[in-house]
Design a protein around this motif. Structure first.
Motif, mmCIF file in Angstrom:
data_model
loop_
_atom_site.group_PDB
_atom_site.id
_atom_site.type_symbol
_atom_site.label_atom_id
_atom_site.label_comp_id
_atom_site.label_asym_id
_atom_site.label_seq_id
_atom_site.Cartn_x
_atom_site.Cartn_y
_atom_site.Cartn_z
ATOM 1 N N LEU A 1 -3.513 7.975 4.338
ATOM 2 C CA LEU A 1 -3.948 6.964 5.304
ATOM 3 C C LEU A 1 -3.040 5.755 5.157
ATOM 4 C CD1 LEU A 1 -6.058 5.568 7.223
ATOM 5 C CD2 LEU A 1 -7.302 4.955 5.148
ATOM 6 N N HIS A 2 -2.470 5.289 6.263
ATOM 7 C CA HIS A 2 -1.638 4.095 6.273
ATOM 8 C C HIS A 2 -2.314 3.038 7.127
ATOM 9 C CE1 HIS A 2 2.341 6.471 5.455
ATOM 10 N NE2 HIS A 2 1.434 6.647 4.526
ATOM 11 N N LEU A 3 -2.502 1.852 6.565
ATOM 12 C CA LEU A 3 -3.048 0.713 7.313
ATOM 13 C C LEU A 3 -2.007 -0.401 7.330
ATOM 14 C CD1 LEU A 3 -6.741 0.369 6.090
ATOM 15 C CD2 LEU A 3 -5.970 0.912 8.370
ATOM 16 N N ALA A 4 -1.730 -0.948 8.506
ATOM 17 C CA ALA A 4 -0.783 -2.050 8.642
ATOM 18 C C ALA A 4 -1.486 -3.353 8.290
ATOM 19 C CB ALA A 4 -0.231 -2.096 10.056
ATOM 20 N N LEU A 5 -1.093 -3.936 7.156
ATOM 21 C CA LEU A 5 -1.720 -5.180 6.681
ATOM 22 C C LEU A 5 -0.660 -6.211 6.290
ATOM 23 C CD1 LEU A 5 -4.499 -3.617 4.411
ATOM 24 C CD2 LEU A 5 -4.752 -4.532 6.722
ATOM 25 N N VAL B 1 -1.253 -9.634 3.892
ATOM 26 C CA VAL B 1 -2.493 -9.499 3.135
ATOM 27 C C VAL B 1 -2.143 -9.258 1.666
ATOM 28 C CG1 VAL B 1 -4.606 -8.153 2.836
ATOM 29 C CG2 VAL B 1 -3.726 -8.583 5.122
ATOM 30 N N ALA B 2 -2.743 -10.032 0.771
ATOM 31 C CA ALA B 2 -2.507 -9.876 -0.664
ATOM 32 C C ALA B 2 -3.307 -8.699 -1.206
ATOM 33 C CB ALA B 2 -2.906 -11.157 -1.397
ATOM 34 N N LYS B 3 -2.826 -8.119 -2.300
ATOM 35 C CA LYS B 3 -3.503 -6.968 -2.911
ATOM 36 C C LYS B 3 -4.929 -7.304 -3.325
ATOM 37 C CE LYS B 3 0.650 -4.857 -4.726
ATOM 38 N NZ LYS B 3 1.368 -4.377 -5.890
ATOM 39 N N ALA C 1 -4.520 4.113 -4.121
ATOM 40 C CA ALA C 1 -4.053 3.222 -3.059
ATOM 41 C C ALA C 1 -2.946 2.325 -3.584
ATOM 42 C CB ALA C 1 -5.201 2.379 -2.535
ATOM 43 N N GLU C 2 -2.019 1.997 -2.675
ATOM 44 C CA GLU C 2 -0.897 1.130 -3.020
ATOM 45 C C GLU C 2 -0.571 0.262 -1.809
ATOM 46 O OE1 GLU C 2 3.768 1.550 -4.423
ATOM 47 O OE2 GLU C 2 2.634 3.315 -3.846
ATOM 48 N N LEU C 3 -0.395 -1.040 -2.039
ATOM 49 C CA LEU C 3 -0.049 -1.976 -0.971
ATOM 50 C C LEU C 3 1.343 -2.518 -1.237
ATOM 51 C CD1 LEU C 3 -0.914 -3.562 1.574
ATOM 52 C CD2 LEU C 3 -1.847 -5.300 0.058
ATOM 53 N N THR C 4 2.304 -2.121 -0.403
ATOM 54 C CA THR C 4 3.676 -2.617 -0.531
ATOM 55 C C THR C 4 4.238 -2.898 0.846
ATOM 56 O OG1 THR C 4 4.521 -0.352 -0.573
ATOM 57 C CG2 THR C 4 4.246 -1.432 -2.693
ATOM 58 N N ASP C 5 4.944 -4.003 0.967
ATOM 59 C CA ASP C 5 5.610 -4.393 2.210
ATOM 60 C C ASP C 5 4.664 -4.407 3.412
ATOM 61 O OD1 ASP C 5 7.996 -4.641 0.812
ATOM 62 O OD2 ASP C 5 8.564 -2.553 1.201
ATOM 63 N N GLY C 6 3.432 -4.825 3.204
ATOM 64 C CA GLY C 6 2.472 -4.938 4.300
ATOM 65 C C GLY C 6 1.868 -3.628 4.768
ATOM 66 N N LEU C 7 2.085 -2.547 4.008
ATOM 67 C CA LEU C 7 1.528 -1.243 4.376
ATOM 68 C C LEU C 7 0.668 -0.736 3.233
ATOM 69 C CD1 LEU C 7 1.576 0.973 6.577
ATOM 70 C CD2 LEU C 7 3.387 2.055 5.258
ATOM 71 N N LEU C 8 -0.619 -0.524 3.531
ATOM 72 C CA LEU C 8 -1.546 0.035 2.551
ATOM 73 C C LEU C 8 -1.502 1.552 2.675
ATOM 74 C CD1 LEU C 8 -3.834 -0.331 0.432
ATOM 75 C CD2 LEU C 8 -5.425 -0.293 2.357
ATOM 76 N N ARG C 9 -1.120 2.226 1.592
ATOM 77 C CA ARG C 9 -1.053 3.694 1.570
ATOM 78 C C ARG C 9 -2.175 4.203 0.680
ATOM 79 N NH1 ARG C 9 4.518 2.337 1.166
ATOM 80 N NH2 ARG C 9 5.651 3.076 2.988
ATOM 81 N N VAL C 10 -3.119 4.919 1.278
ATOM 82 C CA VAL C 10 -4.234 5.496 0.536
ATOM 83 C C VAL C 10 -4.019 7.004 0.498
ATOM 84 C CG1 VAL C 10 -6.734 5.740 0.372
ATOM 85 C CG2 VAL C 10 -5.752 3.653 1.351
ATOM 86 N N THR C 11 -3.914 7.559 -0.707
ATOM 87 C CA THR C 11 -3.710 8.991 -0.890
ATOM 88 C C THR C 11 -5.053 9.648 -1.140
ATOM 89 O OG1 THR C 11 -1.549 8.528 -1.841
ATOM 90 C CG2 THR C 11 -2.440 10.726 -2.206
#
Length: 148
Positions: A55-59, A62-64, A122-132
């Protein structure tokens, strides 16, 4: 017999290109406001791989520590907050047009039973939250049974 037509009149073209005219119309049609919003819905993309879902969310912005991810009643719930830019003070510019959404957000996704909830990362980098969301290899979702 073929006919050849000749047009001696030059092509009639508008003074501005159609694309710039269309962009101007669309830009003015977008709702704008001089104050930031209080909530928004981030864009989401869901991919399926051999190992599970992603799942990718555009954020952007937004801080971690402003993002919370919970699993409740078969749903993955992502909540958080993007702070609006400061609008008060001596050195802060005054907002004239705000198209970016700020404030609180909440997205909920129903997870299939094939997802191993305990292995979600989950990992938030460069404004993209990647949930595995890995598949649960212990669960059996489909099985063929032979009749003897």
């Amino acid at each position: 017999m073929s006919a050849l037509l000749y047009n001696s009149r030059p092509a009639v073209r508008p003074g501005r290109a159609f694309n710039s005219l269309l962009n101007e119309l669309l830009r003015d049609a977008q709702p704008t406001t001089p104050t930031p919003s209080t909530s928004f819905v981030p864009a989401a993309d869901i991919f399926e791989t051999a190992a599970g879902y992603e799942l990718h969310l555009a954020l952007p912005g937004v801080a971690k520590d402003a993002v919370t991810i919970d699993f409740q009643e078969g749903q993955l719930v992502v909540t958080g907050r993007r702070p609006a830019p400061a609008t008060e003070g001596d050195n802060v510019p005054q907002l004239r047009r705000v198209e970016t959404r700020f404030g609180e957000f909440r997205r909920a996704f129903r997870l299939p039973e094939t997802v191993n909830v305990k292995s979600i990362s989950a990992e938030l980098t460069d404004g993209l939250l990647r949930v595995t969301l890995p598949f649960d290899t212990e669960k059996v979702t489909k099985q063929h049974i032979e009749v003897r």
